[in-house]
Design an enzyme around this catalytic site. Structure first.
Site, PDB file in Angstrom:
ATOM      1  N   SER A 136       0.806  -1.219   0.000  1.00 33.00           N
ATOM      2  CA  SER A 136       0.000   0.000   0.000  1.00 33.00           C
ATOM      3  C   SER A 136       0.839   1.269   0.000  1.00 33.00           C
ATOM      4  O   SER A 136       0.382   2.311  -0.486  1.00 33.00           O
ATOM      5  CB  SER A 136      -0.944   0.003   1.211  1.00 33.00           C
ATOM      6  OG  SER A 136      -0.202  -0.073   2.417  1.00 33.00           O
TER       7      SER A 136
ATOM      8  N   ASP B  51       0.017   6.410  11.398  1.00 31.71           N
ATOM      9  CA  ASP B  51      -0.091   5.087  12.014  1.00 31.71           C
ATOM     10  C   ASP B  51       1.252   4.370  12.069  1.00 31.71           C
ATOM     11  O   ASP B  51       1.336   3.202  12.433  1.00 31.71           O
ATOM     12  CB  ASP B  51      -1.118   4.222  11.284  1.00 31.71           C
ATOM     13  CG  ASP B  51      -0.697   3.883   9.848  1.00 31.71           C
ATOM     14  OD1 ASP B  51       0.332   4.418   9.381  1.00 31.71           O
ATOM     15  OD2 ASP B  51      -1.405   3.080   9.210  1.00 31.71           O
TER      16      ASP B  51
ATOM     17  N   HIS C 207       1.780   3.922   7.087  1.00 30.79           N
ATOM     18  CA  HIS C 207       1.342   4.545   5.841  1.00 30.79           C
ATOM     19  C   HIS C 207       1.721   6.024   5.833  1.00 30.79           C
ATOM     20  O   HIS C 207       1.217   6.792   6.654  1.00 30.79           O
ATOM     21  CB  HIS C 207      -0.176   4.400   5.684  1.00 30.79           C
ATOM     22  CG  HIS C 207      -0.623   2.978   5.597  1.00 30.79           C
ATOM     23  ND1 HIS C 207      -1.091   2.280   6.684  1.00 30.79           N
ATOM     24  CD2 HIS C 207      -0.635   2.115   4.546  1.00 30.79           C
ATOM     25  CE1 HIS C 207      -1.402   1.043   6.305  1.00 30.79           C
ATOM     26  NE2 HIS C 207      -1.120   0.916   5.015  1.00 30.79           N
TER      27      HIS C 207
END
Length: 202
Positions: A18, A179, A182
């Site tokens: 991601s 977090d 990310h």
């Protein structure tokens, strides 16, 4: 490997999870909203073809499964790989660990078929939550695998974990990734700057 001058005729493929993905499949430019876009924009109009092959949630073994279609099919001139944080994360949120040996075996399967310059980006973790300190036991040996493979395969190593944590000490970890995993817009910009600093010839 020495730093590179990117030829506009090249195809540069960015592979990962991601952190790389950034919704590139629904982005008309195909770049996604990550460091890949930042690098492409910094390189300007006379840049190589940039391919984002990131897929959210992937571990190294998942990259292996789709390597032929997502990377090799493009006949890349340069491949940049950033993978590993999910190999650690799944141990703690899904009780589904990836051993260091399995991670290395998968990573080698990514590198072996490539006959082009390579960039290996360290997976990284910024300590935003107390439990992130525990994750280090799992992640640090995997980072060492990436460093070892960079030497073995004569790849350019981008020390993202080292440098982003150093920067986090100045601006705060949550500024770069709220977090710890990310990146924010600022985090992606910092990662793009690091990539260019270590990869591109002045």
């Amino acid at each position: 490997m020495n730093k590179l001058e990117l030829d506009p005729r090249w195809t540069v493929v960015f592979a990962g999870d991601s952190v790389t993905d950034g919704g590139h499949r629904t982005d008309p430019t195909g770049l996604g909203n990550t460091y890949v876009r930042d690098i492409a924009e910094d390189l300007g109009d006379n840049r190589p073809r940039i391919v984002n092959a990131g897929t959210s949630g992937n571990r190294a073994v998942d990259l292996v499964a789709r390597w032929s279609t997502d990377v090799l099919a493009f006949e890349p001139s340069l491949v940049s790989i950033l993978i590993g944080i999910n190999d650690t994360w799944r141990r703690y949120d899904k009780f589904d660990p990836t051993t260091v040996e399995a991670y290395e075996a998968s990573y080698r399967l990514l590198l072996e078929p490539l006959e082009c310059p390579l960039v290996l980006v360290e997976p990284f973790l910024l300590q935003v939550k107390p439990e992130h300190a525990e994750w280090r036991e799992d992640l640090d040996p995997k980072i060492e695998v990436v460093r070892k493979l960079a030497l073995e395969y004569d790849a350019i190593l981008v020390p993202a974990d080292v440098e982003l944590n150093r920067l986090a000490g100045e601006v705060g970890a949550a500024t770069l990734a709220d977090d710890g995993v990310h990146p924010s817009a600022a985090g992606h910009e910092a990662l793009a700057d690091l990539w260019q600093q270590y990869v591109l010839a002045p």
